[in-house]
Enzyme design. Sequence first.
Site, short mmCIF file in Angstrom:
data_model
loop_
_atom_site.label_atom_id
_atom_site.label_comp_id
_atom_site.label_asym_id
_atom_site.label_seq_id
_atom_site.Cartn_x
_atom_site.Cartn_y
_atom_site.Cartn_z
N ASN A 34 0.83 -1.22 0.00
CA ASN A 34 0.00 0.00 0.00
C ASN A 34 0.86 1.27 0.00
OD1 ASN A 34 1.04 0.16 2.54
ND2 ASN A 34 -0.92 0.10 3.62
N HIS A 127 22.40 25.02 0.67
CA HIS A 127 22.20 25.96 -0.45
C HIS A 127 22.32 27.40 0.05
CE1 HIS A 127 20.91 27.52 -4.21
NE2 HIS A 127 19.85 28.07 -3.68
N LYS A 189 23.25 35.40 -13.70
CA LYS A 189 22.38 34.33 -14.21
C LYS A 189 20.96 34.56 -13.73
CE LYS A 189 21.84 30.30 -12.00
NZ LYS A 189 22.23 29.07 -11.31
#
Length: 312
Positions: A34, A127, A189
């Site tokens: 499941n 990050h 960028k």
Amino acid sequence: MKIFCGRSNPELAREICIYLGIELGKCIVHKFKNDNTFVRIEENVRGKDVFVIQTSAIPVNDYLMELLIMIDALKHASASRVTAVLPYYPYARSDKKDQPRISITARLVADLLETAGADRVLTMNLHSEQIQGFFRIPVDQLLASPILCDYFSKSGLENFIVVAPDAGSAKRAEKYALTLGLPMAVLDKRRDPLNDTVEIFHIIGDVKGKDAIVFDDEIATGGSMIETANALIEQGARDLHAGAAHAVLCGDAPRKLQESPYKQIVVTNSLPVEGEKKIKKIKVLSVAPLFGEAIRRIHEGKSLSELLRKHL
Ligand code: R5P
């Protein structure tokens, strides 16, 4: 001390255990029909200092849930302290509200880890630094930069320049440039958040006639690295090299990078680099000794700052 791992990067966990000279803890992790995840710790952990190694590889959500269930199982088995060891932090890029009506999912992950029972977190190259502040428990962040710098400095760096692929990575790249004693350039960028593509607008710095090393925290679709390479070549750069802490390498990134102008792409094993990801141009450096030493110091109540000083 006991070390357990989920199914995201068992090879790294084994290497860390070899560094520490201990056996990897036994546990059963599987999925029922499941789709529910089942975890059973197969060893006594009562009163133990436990480290659970799980990185944010694909499938990210499955591995995250697996980690939460493992931590919960360990707490219910009376482990005295559980440290979540996250070589690549889940949802690290979702660390701010930079569009209306979106989730700060990296913060949600922090809440989930605390709710599951994590007492501390050991991670690498977040990050952004603010993720540490999402927690009320201690967070230690290791850095891959010295390992990458050691590697590049061995090959001789005359006439090289360090390149930051965007403004966000400029601070990190500055540390690489200082360590390697090289000048640096920064690219302007922009990312289209809807289709995950990038475009380079300007280069700040003189790359003409120079060999470049582009340093980023991670390579995901490879778009940033490839657009950076195109812009550098247009501005007259010569040989190109890439360095990154995390090799996410999703979709057809491996093929695109293999066909790109980069001579080599140097990454760590914070994520598994195997199968089609193991292209010829990729060099994988191990962070197992770094994590092993950090775990040893946390367990012995010793300072990590010496380790971190050595590691920028
Ligand atoms: C962006 O802010 C990051 O530092 C990386 O540049 C990015 O995650 C790389 O992603 P991709 O390889 O998809 O361009």
